[in-house]
Design a protein around this motif. Structure first.
Motif, PDB file in Angstrom:
ATOM      1  N   GLU A  31     -19.549  13.065   1.967  1.00 10.42           N
ATOM      2  CA  GLU A  31     -19.635  14.440   2.475  1.00 10.42           C
ATOM      3  C   GLU A  31     -19.698  15.468   1.354  1.00 10.42           C
ATOM      4  O   GLU A  31     -19.435  16.646   1.577  1.00 10.42           O
ATOM      5  N   LYS A  32     -20.068  15.016   0.134  1.00  9.15           N
ATOM      6  CA  LYS A  32     -20.080  15.924  -1.013  1.00  9.15           C
ATOM      7  C   LYS A  32     -21.426  15.923  -1.727  1.00  9.15           C
ATOM      8  O   LYS A  32     -22.123  14.909  -1.764  1.00  9.15           O
ATOM      9  N   SER A  45     -19.443  21.039  -0.558  1.00  8.37           N
ATOM     10  CA  SER A  45     -19.435  20.450   0.780  1.00  8.37           C
ATOM     11  C   SER A  45     -20.876  20.270   1.249  1.00  8.37           C
ATOM     12  O   SER A  45     -21.675  21.200   1.153  1.00  8.37           O
ATOM     13  N   LYS A  47     -21.835  19.992   4.319  1.00 13.49           N
ATOM     14  CA  LYS A  47     -22.036  20.758   5.545  1.00 13.49           C
ATOM     15  C   LYS A  47     -22.193  22.256   5.314  1.00 13.49           C
ATOM     16  O   LYS A  47     -23.022  22.895   5.933  1.00 13.49           O
ATOM     17  N   SER A  48     -21.392  22.811   4.406  1.00 17.24           N
ATOM     18  CA  SER A  48     -21.370  24.267   4.249  1.00 17.24           C
ATOM     19  C   SER A  48     -21.902  24.779   2.917  1.00 17.24           C
ATOM     20  O   SER A  48     -22.205  25.962   2.790  1.00 17.24           O
ATOM     21  N   LYS A  50     -20.020  25.048   0.430  1.00 17.07           N
ATOM     22  CA  LYS A  50     -18.848  25.653  -0.197  1.00 17.07           C
ATOM     23  C   LYS A  50     -18.427  24.851  -1.421  1.00 17.07           C
ATOM     24  O   LYS A  50     -18.405  23.621  -1.394  1.00 17.07           O
ATOM     25  N   GLU A  51     -18.099  25.561  -2.498  1.00 16.49           N
ATOM     26  CA  GLU A  51     -17.614  24.910  -3.714  1.00 16.49           C
ATOM     27  C   GLU A  51     -16.228  24.349  -3.464  1.00 16.49           C
ATOM     28  O   GLU A  51     -15.312  25.067  -3.081  1.00 16.49           O
ATOM     29  N   LEU A  52     -16.084  23.039  -3.688  1.00 11.41           N
ATOM     30  CA  LEU A  52     -14.798  22.376  -3.501  1.00 11.41           C
ATOM     31  C   LEU A  52     -14.043  22.244  -4.818  1.00 11.41           C
ATOM     32  O   LEU A  52     -12.832  22.410  -4.866  1.00 11.41           O
TER      33      LEU A  52
END
Length: 113
Positions: A31-32, A45, A47-48, A50-52
């Motif tokens: 998922e990354k 991410s 899906k989004s 977004k920085e994890l």
């Protein structure tokens, strides 16, 4: 960097924070999304967008591979480093000093090895 919907071609998300120039093609594992720029490894991410996490590496990365536990990067200084994805710390590193000219190793993981 933009993620597109494969059925419609419409943009799902975009990410540009800190990406001055990409040194590798982004890769997806689980998922990354993993993308590198200026010696940094960005984990996003799927899906989004977004920085994890951001892992700072000391050299420009030219190849990477990932699974659910490790991300392994090869850099232009002939080094290969495995980062533990839980701690974000280097688990091990290897430098190929046997060449007079620095090489550009390519990394691949097979069956999590």
């Amino acid at each position: 960097m933009k993620a597109l919907n494969t059925e419609t071609g419409k943009e799902r998300w975009s990410y540009s924070e800190g990406l001055l120039s990409l040194s590798t093609s982004p890769i997806v594992a689980g998922e990354k999304v993993y993308v590198t720029s200026q010696g940094n490894l960005y984990i996003l991410s799927v899906k989004s967008g977004k920085e994890l996490e951001v892992i700072k590496h000391e050299a420009v990365i030219n190849s990477l591979a990932a699974n659910n536990k490790l991300v392994v990067v090869a850099d232009l200084g002939a080094g290969v480093t495995a980062y533990d994805l839980k701690s974000k710390k280097a688990k091990w590193s290897y430098t190929n000093d046997s060449f007079d000219i620095k090489n550009r190793p390519q990394v691949t993981l097979f069956d999590n090895k």
